[in-house]
Design a protein around this motif. Structure first.
Motif, short mmCIF file in Angstrom:
data_model
loop_
_atom_site.label_atom_id
_atom_site.label_comp_id
_atom_site.label_asym_id
_atom_site.label_seq_id
_atom_site.Cartn_x
_atom_site.Cartn_y
_atom_site.Cartn_z
N THR A 106 0.75 -1.10 0.05
CA THR A 106 -0.11 -0.02 0.12
C THR A 106 0.76 1.22 0.00
N ARG A 107 1.93 1.27 0.69
CA ARG A 107 2.85 2.44 0.85
C ARG A 107 3.26 2.67 -0.55
N LEU A 108 3.75 1.64 -1.07
CA LEU A 108 4.40 1.54 -2.51
C LEU A 108 3.47 2.38 -3.62
N LEU A 109 2.40 1.76 -3.30
CA LEU A 109 1.30 2.10 -4.43
C LEU A 109 0.80 3.47 -4.17
N ARG A 110 1.06 3.92 -3.08
CA ARG A 110 0.58 5.44 -2.72
C ARG A 110 1.53 6.34 -3.60
N ALA A 111 2.92 5.88 -3.51
CA ALA A 111 4.09 6.31 -4.28
C ALA A 111 4.06 6.90 -5.74
N LEU A 112 2.99 5.95 -6.20
CA LEU A 112 2.69 6.09 -7.69
C LEU A 112 1.70 6.96 -8.17
N PRO A 113 1.82 7.39 -9.18
CA PRO A 113 0.60 8.52 -9.73
C PRO A 113 -0.60 7.59 -9.74
N ALA A 114 -1.94 8.19 -9.45
CA ALA A 114 -3.04 7.60 -9.53
C ALA A 114 -3.35 6.84 -10.65
N ASP A 115 -3.08 7.27 -12.03
CA ASP A 115 -3.54 6.53 -13.17
C ASP A 115 -2.62 5.00 -13.13
N GLN A 116 -1.83 4.90 -12.31
CA GLN A 116 -0.89 3.53 -12.18
C GLN A 116 -1.42 2.58 -11.39
N HIS A 117 -2.32 3.08 -10.46
CA HIS A 117 -2.78 2.23 -9.23
C HIS A 117 -3.48 1.00 -9.92
N SER A 144 -10.69 2.46 -5.94
CA SER A 144 -9.08 2.97 -6.38
C SER A 144 -8.46 1.62 -7.15
N GLY A 145 -8.95 0.45 -7.03
CA GLY A 145 -8.50 -0.75 -7.55
C GLY A 145 -7.83 -1.60 -6.49
N TRP A 146 -7.51 -0.80 -5.24
CA TRP A 146 -6.72 -1.55 -4.26
C TRP A 146 -7.75 -2.20 -3.46
#
Length: 153
Positions: A106-117, A144-146
């Motif tokens: 989740t921490r790593l996903l938050r670091a990505l731009p929203a369109d990559q989630h 969000s897809g998560w």
């Protein structure tokens, strides 16, 4: 059945090479996850799920029994059939490792731009499915897809 082995020579007696130790830890961890996801298994079933020889699975289970993470029990009506199941501490360990892994993802996903989630989450799910891991309760995809939560909250 072939086993993963290190390309390095075997360690001298009483010493464990880093590759052997990592292979052993990973296989034991995978065994706990398989038992958590699929329930009690016979040794041959567990060995097949881990792609190791039954003798390797037996030795691994011996170590996990000594650590109190799994138990062996005989089937009622067939004393030859031995099943391997997680103990409460084994289930707790799998749950804690899973919780920590999800928190880090989740921490790593938050670091990505929203369109990559969404594509990254789809890849995580594909890896989990390939590994035979089952979704946790409440892990329905969020907007969000998560699974079950927004990576931005």
């Amino acid at each position: 059945m072939p086993e993963m082995t290190s390309p390095q020579a075997q360690s001298p007696p009483g010493q464990v090479a880093p590759d052997e130790l990592v292979d052993s830890v990973l296989a034991a961890s995978r065994a706990l996850v398989v038992l958590a996801a699929q329930g009690p298994q016979g040794t041959a079933e567990l060995a097949a799920a881990l792609a190791v020889n039954p003798s390797t699975a037996t030795r691994m289970c011996d170590r996990l029994v000594r650590k109190g993470l799994v138990r062996r029990h005989r089937q009622a009506g067939d004393r030859r059939s031995v099943r391997i199941a997680l103990t409460a501490p084994g289930r707790d360990l799998v749950a804690e490792v899973t919780r920590r892994r999800r928190a880090e993802l989740t921490r790593l996903l938050r670091a990505l731009p929203a369109d990559q989630h969404e594509p990254v989450t789809a890849a995580f799910r594909a890896f989990a499915a390939a590994a035979g891991e089952l979704p946790q309760p409440g892990d329905a995809p969020s907007r969000s897809g998560w699974p079950g939560r927004s990576p931005t909250t």
